[in-house]
Design a protein around this motif. Structure first.
Motif, PDB file in Angstrom:
ATOM      1  N   ILE A   1      13.773  35.249  21.784  1.00 21.82           N
ATOM      2  CA  ILE A   1      13.966  35.946  22.919  1.00 21.82           C
ATOM      3  C   ILE A   1      14.402  35.030  24.213  1.00 21.82           C
ATOM      4  O   ILE A   1      15.452  35.502  24.928  1.00 21.82           O
ATOM      5  N   GLY A   2      13.964  33.887  24.217  1.00 19.74           N
ATOM      6  CA  GLY A   2      14.332  32.999  25.348  1.00 19.74           C
ATOM      7  C   GLY A   2      15.953  32.645  24.965  1.00 19.74           C
ATOM      8  O   GLY A   2      16.642  32.626  26.064  1.00 19.74           O
ATOM      9  N   GLY A   3      16.204  32.251  23.844  1.00 22.38           N
ATOM     10  CA  GLY A   3      17.640  32.059  23.649  1.00 22.38           C
ATOM     11  C   GLY A   3      18.520  32.961  23.260  1.00 22.38           C
ATOM     12  O   GLY A   3      19.762  33.266  22.987  1.00 22.38           O
TER      13      GLY A   3
ATOM     14  N   GLY B   1       5.182  31.580  14.041  1.00 21.10           N
ATOM     15  CA  GLY B   1       5.899  32.965  14.212  1.00 21.10           C
ATOM     16  C   GLY B   1       6.102  33.349  15.771  1.00 21.10           C
ATOM     17  O   GLY B   1       7.321  33.665  16.025  1.00 21.10           O
ATOM     18  N   MET B   2       5.044  33.141  16.499  1.00 16.05           N
ATOM     19  CA  MET B   2       5.355  33.496  18.012  1.00 16.05           C
ATOM     20  C   MET B   2       6.302  32.374  18.576  1.00 16.05           C
ATOM     21  O   MET B   2       6.946  32.994  19.325  1.00 16.05           O
ATOM     22  N   VAL B   3       6.188  31.211  18.346  1.00 15.88           N
ATOM     23  CA  VAL B   3       7.102  30.169  18.741  1.00 15.88           C
ATOM     24  C   VAL B   3       8.530  30.739  18.583  1.00 15.88           C
ATOM     25  O   VAL B   3       9.543  30.612  19.323  1.00 15.88           O
ATOM     26  N   PHE B   4       8.557  31.140  17.330  1.00 17.07           N
ATOM     27  CA  PHE B   4      10.114  31.546  16.826  1.00 17.07           C
ATOM     28  C   PHE B   4      10.398  32.642  17.588  1.00 17.07           C
ATOM     29  O   PHE B   4      11.827  32.740  18.214  1.00 17.07           O
ATOM     30  N   LEU B   5       9.651  33.611  17.794  1.00 19.82           N
ATOM     31  CA  LEU B   5       9.879  34.641  18.547  1.00 19.82           C
ATOM     32  C   LEU B   5      10.472  34.430  19.944  1.00 19.82           C
ATOM     33  O   LEU B   5      11.134  35.127  20.428  1.00 19.82           O
ATOM     34  N   ILE B   6       9.489  33.593  20.513  1.00 19.75           N
ATOM     35  CA  ILE B   6       9.738  33.396  21.987  1.00 19.75           C
ATOM     36  C   ILE B   6      10.951  32.705  22.186  1.00 19.75           C
ATOM     37  O   ILE B   6      11.703  32.898  22.901  1.00 19.75           O
ATOM     38  N   SER B   7      11.381  31.690  21.374  1.00 20.67           N
ATOM     39  CA  SER B   7      12.667  30.765  21.174  1.00 20.67           C
ATOM     40  C   SER B   7      13.869  31.988  20.966  1.00 20.67           C
ATOM     41  O   SER B   7      14.773  31.918  21.588  1.00 20.67           O
TER      42      SER B   7
END
Ligand SMILES: [Zn+2]
Length: 84
Positions: free
Chosen positions: A82-84, A74-80
């Motif tokens: 925000i990043g993308g 979930g964190m990786v998904f959120l970071i991606s």
């Protein structure tokens, strides 16, 4: 357990809450009076309880691993996001 003297329900108590009568428990004090077959059944029950406890710890461990995996995912998904 129901007191044999005054018929009071005492749940898991070893001594009656009403009259103080000593209530024997099958897994402890009555052990010596048990036959070999009864003892085997009792031991199997105790072993089963222990196995159940171990299984519960394993289950908790698996749950924690799965939950932490989903947390990281979930964190990786959120970071991606925000990043993308
Ligand atoms: Zn009693």
């Amino acid at each position: 357990m129901i007191c044999p003297r005054c018929n009071t329900e005492n749940d898991n108590r070893t001594i009656c809450k009403k009259c103080g009568y000593y209530l024997y428990r099958a897994d402890a004090q009555n052990r010596k009076k048990m036959t070999r077959g009864q003892l085997a059944v009792s031991d199997a029950k105790i072993a089963g309880k222990k196995a159940g406890k171990i299984f519960r710890y394993i289950w908790i461990g698996i749950t924690i691993i799965v939950l932490s995996f989903w947390l990281v995912a979930g964190m990786v998904f959120l970071i991606s996001m925000i990043g993308g």
